[in-house]
Write an enzyme that holds these catalytic residues in place. Structure first.
Site, PDB file in Angstrom:
ATOM      1  CB  CYS A  23      33.616  23.506  27.295  1.00 24.81           C
ATOM      2  SG  CYS A  23      35.074  23.776  28.260  1.00 24.81           S
TER       3      CYS A  23
ATOM      4  CB  ALA B 220      12.581  15.669  27.860  1.00 25.28           C
TER       5      ALA B 220
HETATM    6  C1  LIG Z   1      17.543  16.622  30.307  1.00 24.88           C
HETATM    7  C2  LIG Z   1      16.536  17.641  29.954  1.00 24.88           C
HETATM    8  C3  LIG Z   1      15.898  17.618  28.706  1.00 24.88           C
HETATM    9  C4  LIG Z   1      16.249  16.626  27.629  1.00 24.88           C
HETATM   10  O1  LIG Z   1      15.803  15.353  27.924  1.00 24.88           O
HETATM   11  P1  LIG Z   1      16.299  14.092  27.079  1.00 24.88           P
HETATM   12  O2  LIG Z   1      15.394  13.004  27.489  1.00 24.88           O
HETATM   13  O3  LIG Z   1      17.727  13.873  27.514  1.00 24.88           O
HETATM   14  O4  LIG Z   1      16.190  14.426  25.637  1.00 24.88           O
HETATM   15  C5  LIG Z   1      14.921  18.570  28.454  1.00 24.88           C
HETATM   16  N1  LIG Z   1      14.604  19.489  29.372  1.00 24.88           N
HETATM   17  C6  LIG Z   1      15.204  19.554  30.571  1.00 24.88           C
HETATM   18  C7  LIG Z   1      14.805  20.605  31.540  1.00 24.88           C
HETATM   19  C8  LIG Z   1      16.195  18.638  30.902  1.00 24.88           C
HETATM   20  O5  LIG Z   1      16.801  18.729  32.081  1.00 24.88           O
END
Ligand SMILES: *Cc1c(COP(=O)(O)O)cnc(C)c1O
Length: 412
Positions: free
Chosen positions: A336, A81
């Site tokens: 942190c 994401a």
């Molecule tokens: C975990 C998360 C991401 C990042 O996703 P990845 O696949 O780990 O890069 C982006 N947006 C939200 C809301 C998330 O919880």
């Protein structure tokens, strides 16, 4: 019951055994490159990828309105994401920059959105970061008021990863569509857990990732609407022109197959699972708030992710709690950083005071959370909060009825 107990399902999730099983053949037996057009190895991989796109499209309501068929072509695979958020926001900004240079987002987005927007600001774009109310809710009226004739994109998340608040995406989508502005939604946390439908909600771009929904890490997708309106993007990765030219790079076929299996399970079981998890979360909340005083819920009481319980235990440092309950994997509302302990920017945006932010704990429940684990966690937390408070002079004063905000502390 096995220790430690995992209660941090917002950070990541274990891979469902059914997902692993679906993936396995694609590591060795069916290992072809989906871009190899000249032989059966490639065709087998490509077929698996195309089926997967459709399964993922189905989960988010990306269906052709005329035929009712899943629109697999609207799914662009990425590494997760973070990359999908980057591609959506930078891709739209670059493509539509002649049309306008204004982007609207919110103060409680994931860093993958916020830092991407900061980058755009350095490049001359204007970004409006909307406030949220005390529940962490974005107001569609605020979105409407922030729109200008230079606005090209609005980016609002489906559900917040810290406090679980579910945003009014349908209302925001109605607005952006009527104004001809694109809507991007980081839907990661809400997928399969709360209603999400890109057509019904007028969402034009949506980021999702497999590892938050019991799939593998390192695979995600960006939904890109292909009609009414057809969304255009400038690619951020140059190369072989994979993924309709929007994201070059050899496809992670086992990851994609696993992602699709995770999506299928969510589509079939997500609703019932969410009901079970919601009941478990409410049982935990009731137990903690009935047995302990001065426990405050962060986020919206109803419009929240079923598996999210974010609580502030007054007079208890979140970090001290995390140490005290180290058999339980949870997160605190403090980030942190190298030298200092900063309260979470999400809680700050909601107007939660510094003390309450530092005393917050996020419990994340999920597919394998058991009632037995919840009993254990509740009893442990109650015991440790009582112990930590016993050591706190402030708690003593509070119990004696002293209003701590009125105390004149001696300078030191
Ligand atoms: C975990 C998360 C991401 C990042 O996703 P990845 O696949 O780990 O890069 C982006 N947006 C939200 C809301 C998330 O919880």
């Amino acid at each position: 019951m096995k220790l430690p107990i995992y209660m941090d399902y917002h950070a990541t999730t274990p891979v469902d055994p059914r997902v692993i099983e679906a993936m396995l053949p694609y590591f060795n037996e069916k290992f072809g490159n989906a871009a190899s057009r000249s032989h059966a190895f490639g065709w087998t991989a490509e077929e698996a990828v195309e089926r997967s796109r459709e399964e993922i499209a189905k989960l988010i309501g990306a269906v052709d309105e005329k035929s009712g068929q899943a629109d697999g072509k609207s799914i662009i695979f990425t590494s997760g994401a973070t990359e999908a958020d980057n591609l959506a926001i930078k891709g739209v900004a670059e493509f539509y920059k002649e049309k306008g240079n204004h982007v609207i987002t919110t103060k409680i987005e994931h860093k993958a959105v916020l830092d991407t927007c900061k980058r755009l600001e350095k490049e001359g774009f204007q970004v409006t970061y909307l406030d949220v109310d005390k529940f962490g809710m974005v107001s569609p009226e605020h979105v409407a008021a922030a729109l200008t004739d230079k606005t090209i994109l609005v980016s609002v998340m489906l559900a917040n990863n810290e406090v679980g608040t579910v945003q009014p995406i349908a209302e925001i989508g109605k607005l952006t569509r009527s104004k001809g502005v694109l809507l991007h939604c980081d839907a990661v946390q809400g997928i399969g857990k709360v209603p999400f439908d890109v057509n019904a909600m007028n969402v034009d771009l949506a980021s999702i990732t497999a590892h938050k929904m019991y799939g593998p890490k390192g695979i995600g997708a960006l939904y890109v609407r292909r009609s009414k309106p057809r969304v255009r993007l400038t690619s951020q990765m140059d190369g072989g022109g994979h993924e309709r030219g929007l994201r070059s790079g050899t496809l992670n076929v086992p990851g994609i197959v696993g992602f699709a299996k995770a999506a299928e399970i969510m589509r079939l079981e997500g609703k019932a699972e969410s009901e079970r998890i919601l009941a478990q979360r409410e049982a935990l909340r009731r137990k903690l708030t009935s047995k302990l005083d001065e426990v405050h819920l962060n986020g919206h009481p109803e419009k929240r992710l079923p598996g999210n319980l974010n609580l502030s235990f007054a007079f208890v440092e979140g970090e001290a709690m995390i140490m005290a309950i180290k058999d339980v994997a949870v997160s605190s509302g403090s980030a942190c950083t190298s030298a200092s302990l900063e309260p979470s920017y999400v809680l700050r945006a909601m107007g939660v005071g510094e003390e309450a932010a530092h005393s917050s704990i996020r419990f994340g429940l999920g597919r394998w959370t058991t009632d037995e684990e919840l009993d254990f966690v509740a009893n442990l937390v109650i015991d440790k909060v009582n112990k930590l408070r016993e050591m706190s002079p402030l708690w003593e004063m509070h119990k004696e009825g002293i209003d701590l905000s009125q105390v004149q502390w001696a300078a030191h």
